[in-house]
Design a protein around this motif. Structure first.
Motif, PDB file in Angstrom:
ATOM      1  N   LEU A   1       8.137 -21.960 -27.451  1.00  0.00           N
ATOM      2  CA  LEU A   1       6.784 -21.314 -26.862  1.00  0.00           C
ATOM      3  C   LEU A   1       6.287 -21.827 -25.832  1.00  0.00           C
ATOM      4  CD1 LEU A   1       5.208 -21.378 -30.638  1.00  0.00           C
ATOM      5  CD2 LEU A   1       6.206 -19.455 -29.488  1.00  0.00           C
ATOM      6  N   VAL A   2       5.116 -21.393 -25.144  1.00  0.00           N
ATOM      7  CA  VAL A   2       4.607 -22.081 -23.926  1.00  0.00           C
ATOM      8  C   VAL A   2       3.307 -22.756 -24.136  1.00  0.00           C
ATOM      9  CG1 VAL A   2       3.935 -21.208 -21.550  1.00  0.00           C
ATOM     10  CG2 VAL A   2       5.857 -20.114 -22.989  1.00  0.00           C
ATOM     11  N   ASP A   3       2.969 -23.822 -23.646  1.00  0.00           N
ATOM     12  CA  ASP A   3       1.984 -24.418 -24.010  1.00  0.00           C
ATOM     13  C   ASP A   3       0.620 -23.914 -22.768  1.00  0.00           C
ATOM     14  OD1 ASP A   3       2.215 -25.905 -21.350  1.00  0.00           O
ATOM     15  OD2 ASP A   3       2.372 -27.818 -22.371  1.00  0.00           O
ATOM     16  N   GLN A   4      -0.575 -24.592 -22.890  1.00  0.00           N
ATOM     17  CA  GLN A   4      -1.699 -24.224 -22.313  1.00  0.00           C
ATOM     18  C   GLN A   4      -1.573 -24.229 -20.577  1.00  0.00           C
ATOM     19  OE1 GLN A   4      -1.780 -26.606 -24.470  1.00  0.00           O
ATOM     20  NE2 GLN A   4      -3.421 -27.848 -24.168  1.00  0.00           N
ATOM     21  N   ALA A   5      -0.354 -25.070 -20.303  1.00  0.00           N
ATOM     22  CA  ALA A   5      -0.166 -25.194 -18.913  1.00  0.00           C
ATOM     23  C   ALA A   5       1.110 -24.261 -18.518  1.00  0.00           C
ATOM     24  CB  ALA A   5       0.283 -26.713 -18.650  1.00  0.00           C
ATOM     25  N   GLY A   6       1.578 -23.558 -19.465  1.00  0.00           N
ATOM     26  CA  GLY A   6       2.462 -22.527 -18.959  1.00  0.00           C
ATOM     27  C   GLY A   6       3.757 -23.151 -19.112  1.00  0.00           C
ATOM     28  N   LYS A   7       3.848 -24.278 -19.612  1.00  0.00           N
ATOM     29  CA  LYS A   7       5.053 -25.244 -19.924  1.00  0.00           C
ATOM     30  C   LYS A   7       6.059 -25.026 -21.068  1.00  0.00           C
ATOM     31  CE  LYS A   7       6.832 -29.867 -20.680  1.00  0.00           C
ATOM     32  NZ  LYS A   7       6.242 -31.145 -20.927  1.00  0.00           N
TER      33      LYS A   7
ATOM     34  N   VAL B   1      -1.412 -38.096 -35.162  1.00  0.00           N
ATOM     35  CA  VAL B   1      -1.062 -36.701 -35.540  1.00  0.00           C
ATOM     36  C   VAL B   1      -1.550 -35.501 -34.407  1.00  0.00           C
ATOM     37  CG1 VAL B   1      -1.903 -34.859 -37.213  1.00  0.00           C
ATOM     38  CG2 VAL B   1      -1.481 -37.334 -38.035  1.00  0.00           C
ATOM     39  N   VAL B   2      -0.790 -34.730 -34.038  1.00  0.00           N
ATOM     40  CA  VAL B   2      -1.090 -33.548 -32.923  1.00  0.00           C
ATOM     41  C   VAL B   2      -1.381 -32.298 -33.805  1.00  0.00           C
ATOM     42  CG1 VAL B   2      -0.096 -32.241 -31.062  1.00  0.00           C
ATOM     43  CG2 VAL B   2       0.812 -34.861 -31.466  1.00  0.00           C
ATOM     44  N   PRO B   3      -2.928 -32.035 -33.597  1.00  0.00           N
ATOM     45  CA  PRO B   3      -3.120 -30.607 -34.085  1.00  0.00           C
ATOM     46  C   PRO B   3      -2.513 -29.732 -33.115  1.00  0.00           C
ATOM     47  CG  PRO B   3      -5.064 -31.943 -33.042  1.00  0.00           C
ATOM     48  CD  PRO B   3      -3.714 -32.753 -33.117  1.00  0.00           C
ATOM     49  N   VAL B   4      -2.037 -28.427 -33.631  1.00  0.00           N
ATOM     50  CA  VAL B   4      -1.219 -27.490 -32.789  1.00  0.00           C
ATOM     51  C   VAL B   4      -1.910 -25.950 -33.238  1.00  0.00           C
ATOM     52  CG1 VAL B   4       0.896 -26.426 -32.375  1.00  0.00           C
ATOM     53  CG2 VAL B   4       0.609 -28.815 -32.898  1.00  0.00           C
ATOM     54  N   PHE B   5      -2.273 -25.203 -32.474  1.00  0.00           N
ATOM     55  CA  PHE B   5      -2.688 -23.806 -32.393  1.00  0.00           C
ATOM     56  C   PHE B   5      -1.692 -23.107 -32.138  1.00  0.00           C
ATOM     57  CE2 PHE B   5      -4.874 -20.075 -30.641  1.00  0.00           C
ATOM     58  CZ  PHE B   5      -5.119 -19.548 -32.008  1.00  0.00           C
ATOM     59  N   VAL B   6      -1.171 -21.961 -32.729  1.00  0.00           N
ATOM     60  CA  VAL B   6      -0.073 -21.015 -32.297  1.00  0.00           C
ATOM     61  C   VAL B   6      -0.830 -19.674 -32.391  1.00  0.00           C
ATOM     62  CG1 VAL B   6       2.144 -20.080 -32.537  1.00  0.00           C
ATOM     63  CG2 VAL B   6       1.901 -22.566 -32.993  1.00  0.00           C
ATOM     64  N   THR B   7      -0.851 -19.020 -31.355  1.00  0.00           N
ATOM     65  CA  THR B   7      -1.471 -17.617 -31.567  1.00  0.00           C
ATOM     66  C   THR B   7      -0.492 -16.685 -32.176  1.00  0.00           C
ATOM     67  OG1 THR B   7      -2.488 -15.861 -30.504  1.00  0.00           O
ATOM     68  CG2 THR B   7      -0.772 -16.734 -29.075  1.00  0.00           C
ATOM     69  N   VAL B   8      -1.026 -15.710 -32.788  1.00  0.00           N
ATOM     70  CA  VAL B   8      -0.111 -14.565 -33.253  1.00  0.00           C
ATOM     71  C   VAL B   8      -0.447 -13.371 -32.554  1.00  0.00           C
ATOM     72  CG1 VAL B   8      -0.088 -15.337 -35.434  1.00  0.00           C
ATOM     73  CG2 VAL B   8      -1.708 -13.976 -35.250  1.00  0.00           C
ATOM     74  N   ASP B   9      -1.242 -13.597 -31.320  1.00  0.00           N
ATOM     75  CA  ASP B   9      -1.849 -12.427 -30.682  1.00  0.00           C
ATOM     76  C   ASP B   9      -1.304 -12.518 -28.835  1.00  0.00           C
ATOM     77  OD1 ASP B   9      -3.230 -10.338 -29.725  1.00  0.00           O
ATOM     78  OD2 ASP B   9      -5.286 -10.940 -29.753  1.00  0.00           O
ATOM     79  N   PRO B  10      -0.056 -12.837 -28.855  1.00  0.00           N
ATOM     80  CA  PRO B  10       0.282 -13.015 -27.542  1.00  0.00           C
ATOM     81  C   PRO B  10      -0.310 -11.948 -26.336  1.00  0.00           C
ATOM     82  CG  PRO B  10       2.094 -12.243 -28.548  1.00  0.00           C
ATOM     83  CD  PRO B  10       1.030 -12.440 -29.590  1.00  0.00           C
TER      84      PRO B  10
ATOM     85  N   GLY C   1      -2.664 -25.966 -27.665  1.00  0.00           N
ATOM     86  CA  GLY C   1      -2.464 -24.274 -27.811  1.00  0.00           C
ATOM     87  C   GLY C   1      -1.199 -24.022 -27.528  1.00  0.00           C
ATOM     88  N   LEU C   2      -0.640 -22.865 -28.220  1.00  0.00           N
ATOM     89  CA  LEU C   2       0.946 -22.361 -27.787  1.00  0.00           C
ATOM     90  C   LEU C   2       0.654 -21.002 -27.991  1.00  0.00           C
ATOM     91  CD1 LEU C   2       3.017 -24.809 -29.890  1.00  0.00           C
ATOM     92  CD2 LEU C   2       2.439 -25.054 -27.463  1.00  0.00           C
ATOM     93  N   THR C   3       1.441 -20.262 -27.062  1.00  0.00           N
ATOM     94  CA  THR C   3       1.621 -18.813 -27.025  1.00  0.00           C
ATOM     95  C   THR C   3       3.043 -18.484 -26.726  1.00  0.00           C
ATOM     96  OG1 THR C   3       0.790 -16.751 -26.123  1.00  0.00           O
ATOM     97  CG2 THR C   3       0.838 -18.588 -24.602  1.00  0.00           C
ATOM     98  N   GLY C   4       3.153 -17.334 -26.186  1.00  0.00           N
ATOM     99  CA  GLY C   4       4.529 -17.004 -25.780  1.00  0.00           C
ATOM    100  C   GLY C   4       4.766 -15.431 -25.807  1.00  0.00           C
ATOM    101  N   SER C   5       6.050 -15.109 -25.715  1.00  0.00           N
ATOM    102  CA  SER C   5       6.252 -13.649 -25.650  1.00  0.00           C
ATOM    103  C   SER C   5       6.243 -13.068 -27.105  1.00  0.00           C
ATOM    104  CB  SER C   5       7.720 -13.038 -25.320  1.00  0.00           C
ATOM    105  OG  SER C   5       8.614 -13.785 -25.920  1.00  0.00           O
TER     106      SER C   5
END
Length: 198
Positions: free
Chosen positions: A49-55, A101-110, A131-135
């Motif tokens: 995926l891609v994080d909030q910095a686009g990485k 512990v790292v809390p992670v939010f993954v969107t289902v609405d890219p 926060g994670l997103t992607g294609s």
């Protein structure tokens, strides 16, 4: 009059149907034992995926850390804010014990949730939340790995919402699922279950 009444009924029925579909997806056919009944071996897996910095981010970026993973979307009116607030409160309740512990939010609405949007949204709940997103394909693959149900739900005004399951996945340092936390736990109950895995 009847139209308004029908719309009110539908407004109540649609979320219930979505939740039922998500539960059925998880439990599988009657008598099958389902995913929950089989333990967690078939849940979780590689992500790209891609994080909030686009990485670019993969599961390897979380190696050696525990993580709480939640799939949702930033335009969610109630379920996502509630669950993410509970995650944040649970971590705060645990204090120093949960610092790793790292809390992670993954969107289902890219389509709408860009890296900047998911980053701002995640940070509003907890300073450590990623926060994670992607294609669309990347999100679909991650959701499939975690057996996350999601589906676009068109609305009358031409906009859309997203139906989705609302489990929180606790991942261990080796990216294996340690626990699957159901929706609507209290922060105290979630904190207790997280604490058992630390």
């Amino acid at each position: 009059m009847w139209t308004k009444r029908i719309l009110r009924i539908l407004a109540l029925a649609v979320p219930a149907i979505a939740i039922a579909a998500a539960v059925a997806f998880w439990l599988g056919p009657p008598g099958s034992g389902g995913v929950v009944g089989q333990g967690f071996g078939s849940v979780g897996g590689p992500i790209a995926l891609v994080d909030q910095a686009g990485k670019p981010v993969t599961e390897k970026d979380f190696a050696g850390k525990d993580a709480l993973v939640f799939f949702g979307f930033t335009n969610c009116p109630d379920v996502c804010p509630t669950e993410l607030s509970t995650m944040a409160a649970a971590l705060d309740t645990l204090g120093p014990k949960a610092e790793g512990v790292v809390p992670v939010f993954v969107t289902v609405d890219p389509e709408r949730d860009t890296p900047e949007v998911v980053g701002q949204y995640a940070q509003a709940f907890h300073p450590r939340m990623v926060g994670l997103t992607g294609s669309a394909d990347q999100i679909a693959q991650a959701a499939k790995a975690f057996r996350v149900y999601y589906k676009k739900a068109p609305q009358q005004d031409g906009a859309y919402s997203m139906d989705h399951s609302a489990f929180v996945y606790m991942m261990g340092p080796d990216w294996q699922v340690l626990d699957i936390l159901p929706p609507q736990l209290s922060p105290q109950d979630m904190a207790q279950r997280i604490s058992k895995q630390l």
